[in-house]
Design an enzyme around this catalytic site. Structure first.
Site, PDB file in Angstrom:
ATOM      1  N   ASN A  86      -1.368  -8.551   2.235  1.00 42.84           N
ATOM      2  CA  ASN A  86      -1.736  -7.821   1.018  1.00 42.84           C
ATOM      3  C   ASN A  86      -0.961  -6.492   1.010  1.00 42.84           C
ATOM      4  O   ASN A  86      -1.206  -5.618   1.836  1.00 42.84           O
ATOM      5  CB  ASN A  86      -3.257  -7.588   1.057  1.00 42.84           C
ATOM      6  CG  ASN A  86      -3.769  -6.773  -0.110  1.00 42.84           C
ATOM      7  OD1 ASN A  86      -3.112  -5.864  -0.600  1.00 42.84           O
ATOM      8  ND2 ASN A  86      -4.970  -7.102  -0.540  1.00 42.84           N
TER       9      ASN A  86
ATOM     10  N   LYS B 160      -2.924  -3.153   0.851  1.00 45.72           N
ATOM     11  CA  LYS B 160      -3.558  -2.803   2.125  1.00 45.72           C
ATOM     12  C   LYS B 160      -2.537  -2.309   3.136  1.00 45.72           C
ATOM     13  O   LYS B 160      -2.754  -1.313   3.816  1.00 45.72           O
ATOM     14  CB  LYS B 160      -4.196  -4.059   2.736  1.00 45.72           C
ATOM     15  CG  LYS B 160      -5.593  -4.329   2.327  1.00 45.72           C
ATOM     16  CD  LYS B 160      -6.077  -5.441   3.238  1.00 45.72           C
ATOM     17  CE  LYS B 160      -7.302  -6.099   2.724  1.00 45.72           C
ATOM     18  NZ  LYS B 160      -7.679  -7.240   3.553  1.00 45.72           N
TER      19      LYS B 160
ATOM     20  N   ASP C  66     -10.418  -6.503   7.078  1.00 42.66           N
ATOM     21  CA  ASP C  66     -11.094  -7.390   6.129  1.00 42.66           C
ATOM     22  C   ASP C  66     -12.024  -6.510   5.319  1.00 42.66           C
ATOM     23  O   ASP C  66     -12.800  -5.732   5.880  1.00 42.66           O
ATOM     24  CB  ASP C  66     -11.860  -8.520   6.803  1.00 42.66           C
ATOM     25  CG  ASP C  66     -12.138  -9.616   5.793  1.00 42.66           C
ATOM     26  OD1 ASP C  66     -11.184 -10.289   5.370  1.00 42.66           O
ATOM     27  OD2 ASP C  66     -13.301  -9.775   5.379  1.00 42.66           O
ATOM     28  N   SER C  67     -11.900  -6.608   4.028  1.00 42.34           N
ATOM     29  CA  SER C  67     -12.644  -5.672   3.205  1.00 42.34           C
ATOM     30  C   SER C  67     -13.110  -6.354   1.938  1.00 42.34           C
ATOM     31  O   SER C  67     -12.673  -7.460   1.618  1.00 42.34           O
ATOM     32  CB  SER C  67     -11.761  -4.461   2.877  1.00 42.34           C
ATOM     33  OG  SER C  67     -10.461  -4.873   2.530  1.00 42.34           O
TER      34      SER C  67
ATOM     35  N   GLY D 122      -6.213  -4.124  -6.183  1.00 39.00           N
ATOM     36  CA  GLY D 122      -7.477  -4.871  -6.240  1.00 39.00           C
ATOM     37  C   GLY D 122      -8.437  -4.329  -7.296  1.00 39.00           C
ATOM     38  O   GLY D 122      -8.077  -4.175  -8.461  1.00 39.00           O
ATOM     39  N   TYR D 123      -9.667  -4.039  -6.867  1.00 45.55           N
ATOM     40  CA  TYR D 123     -10.735  -3.631  -7.774  1.00 45.55           C
ATOM     41  C   TYR D 123     -10.786  -2.111  -8.002  1.00 45.55           C
ATOM     42  O   TYR D 123     -11.756  -1.600  -8.548  1.00 45.55           O
ATOM     43  CB  TYR D 123     -12.085  -4.082  -7.203  1.00 45.55           C
ATOM     44  CG  TYR D 123     -12.265  -5.580  -7.106  1.00 45.55           C
ATOM     45  CD1 TYR D 123     -13.116  -6.258  -7.986  1.00 45.55           C
ATOM     46  CD2 TYR D 123     -11.615  -6.329  -6.133  1.00 45.55           C
ATOM     47  CE1 TYR D 123     -13.315  -7.629  -7.891  1.00 45.55           C
ATOM     48  CE2 TYR D 123     -11.792  -7.708  -6.035  1.00 45.55           C
ATOM     49  CZ  TYR D 123     -12.641  -8.345  -6.916  1.00 45.55           C
ATOM     50  OH  TYR D 123     -12.832  -9.701  -6.829  1.00 45.55           O
TER      51      TYR D 123
HETATM   52  P1  IMP Z   1      -9.432  -9.712   2.241  1.00 47.89           P
HETATM   53  O1  IMP Z   1      -9.907  -8.588   3.122  1.00 47.89           O
HETATM   54  O2  IMP Z   1      -8.001 -10.031   2.468  1.00 47.89           O
HETATM   55  O3  IMP Z   1     -10.343 -10.885   2.292  1.00 47.89           O
HETATM   56  O4  IMP Z   1      -9.441  -9.186   0.746  1.00 47.89           O
HETATM   57  C1  IMP Z   1     -10.329  -8.235   0.339  1.00 47.89           C
HETATM   58  C2  IMP Z   1     -10.109  -7.918  -1.113  1.00 47.89           C
HETATM   59  O5  IMP Z   1     -11.009  -6.844  -1.423  1.00 47.89           O
HETATM   60  C3  IMP Z   1      -8.745  -7.356  -1.434  1.00 47.89           C
HETATM   61  O6  IMP Z   1      -7.822  -8.352  -1.745  1.00 47.89           O
HETATM   62  C4  IMP Z   1      -9.048  -6.443  -2.620  1.00 47.89           C
HETATM   63  O7  IMP Z   1      -9.076  -7.118  -3.808  1.00 47.89           O
HETATM   64  C5  IMP Z   1     -10.447  -5.966  -2.340  1.00 47.89           C
HETATM   65  N1  IMP Z   1     -10.333  -4.638  -1.764  1.00 47.89           N
HETATM   66  C6  IMP Z   1     -10.402  -4.301  -0.467  1.00 47.89           C
HETATM   67  N2  IMP Z   1     -10.197  -2.976  -0.322  1.00 47.89           N
HETATM   68  C7  IMP Z   1      -9.969  -2.510  -1.555  1.00 47.89           C
HETATM   69  C8  IMP Z   1      -9.671  -1.213  -2.050  1.00 47.89           C
HETATM   70  O8  IMP Z   1      -9.525  -0.220  -1.327  1.00 47.89           O
HETATM   71  N3  IMP Z   1      -9.542  -1.134  -3.381  1.00 47.89           N
HETATM   72  C9  IMP Z   1      -9.667  -2.195  -4.213  1.00 47.89           C
HETATM   73  N4  IMP Z   1      -9.912  -3.413  -3.813  1.00 47.89           N
HETATM   74  C10 IMP Z   1     -10.068  -3.567  -2.480  1.00 47.89           C
END
Ligand code: IMP
Length: 212
Positions: free
Chosen positions: A25, A28, A84-85, A172-173
């Site tokens: 990502n 990130k 992971d977030s 993202g969001y």
């Molecule tokens: P994963 O951790 O790859 O499963 O994806 C987590 C998703 O959460 C990301 O692709 C974002 O869409 C969203 N996300 C995580 N951190 C943030 C942030 O700081 N801002 C906006 N969206 C976030």
């Protein structure tokens, strides 16, 4: 899950040198590079090493962060850091939570954040006009070494959801999340302002205090 409370000597230090950022990502990876900049670390992205993205089969943020960091450390032979977030919405019982990225997935495998934000808004609308718009972001960081050692840290930021989306920065969001004490969305803040208050910055502060 947290390492807080453990004596500092139980936590392994990270020596200056190469560190794989186990994420594909770009938003990130950019934020993690910024946050690591002061610590003599040479970040290499998983994408640059052509590492595959493991399937996120965990049911918690920490489990998924561990799984990604472990896979990258095993394949690269280097320490690896994974994040992971996700966004947890109070009125949706914590959804989308660990499935935050999945809510953006299209049938062709690409991700559409506009669609994902709309899905969250539509889900909230089904709860009625009085539903709470409170939400929080969670960030779990896992730091894995090739010999099997692992450390993890969790951060959180609280706020409310706004509609329609606002701002161009971030990823993202970010355009729908207004952090507590602010009236601008994450996407309307400068990166440095977001880094001072975000869930990722909160988790990083814990990591920095423990491993550097
Ligand atoms: P994963 O951790 O790859 O499963 O994806 C987590 C998703 O959460 C990301 O692709 C974002 O869409 C969203 N996300 C995580 N951190 C943030 C942030 O700081 N801002 C906006 N969206 C976030």
């Amino acid at each position: 899950m947290s390492r807080e409370g453990l004596p500092p000597q139980a936590i392994r230090k990270l020596a200056p040198g190469k560190l794989v950022i186990a994420s594909h990502n770009e938003g990130k990876v950019r934020e993690i590079r910024d946050l690591l900049a002061p610590y003599g670390i040479e970040p290499i992205s998983a994408k640059a090493l052509d590492l595959p993205e493991p399937e996120e089969t965990g049911t918690t943020f920490v489990a998924n962060a561990e799984l990604k960091a472990r896979a990258a450390a095993d394949l690269s032979g280097l320490p690896a850091l994974a994040d992971d977030s996700g966004l947890c919405v109070e009125a949706l019982n914590g959804d989308p939570g660990v499935y935050t990225a999945n809510w953006a997935e299209r049938a062709d495998g690409t991700r559409d954040w506009q669609m994902a934000m709309q899905k969250v808004e539509d889900a909230l609308a089904t709860k009625g006009p009085e539903a709470s718009r409170s939400a929080h972001f969670v960030c779990a960081l896992a730091l894995a070494w090739p010999d099997g050692h692992i450390e993890w840290f969790e951060g959180r930021s609280d706020g409310t959801l706004t509609w329609p989306p606002r701002g161009e920065a971030g990823f993202g969001y970010d355009p729908v999340f207004v952090p507590l004490g602010h009236n601008r969305s994450y996407a309307e803040l400068d990166p440095a302002e977001k880094h001072a208050i975000s869930h990722r910055a909160d988790a990083f502060a814990k990591l920095v205090a423990a491993v550097f």
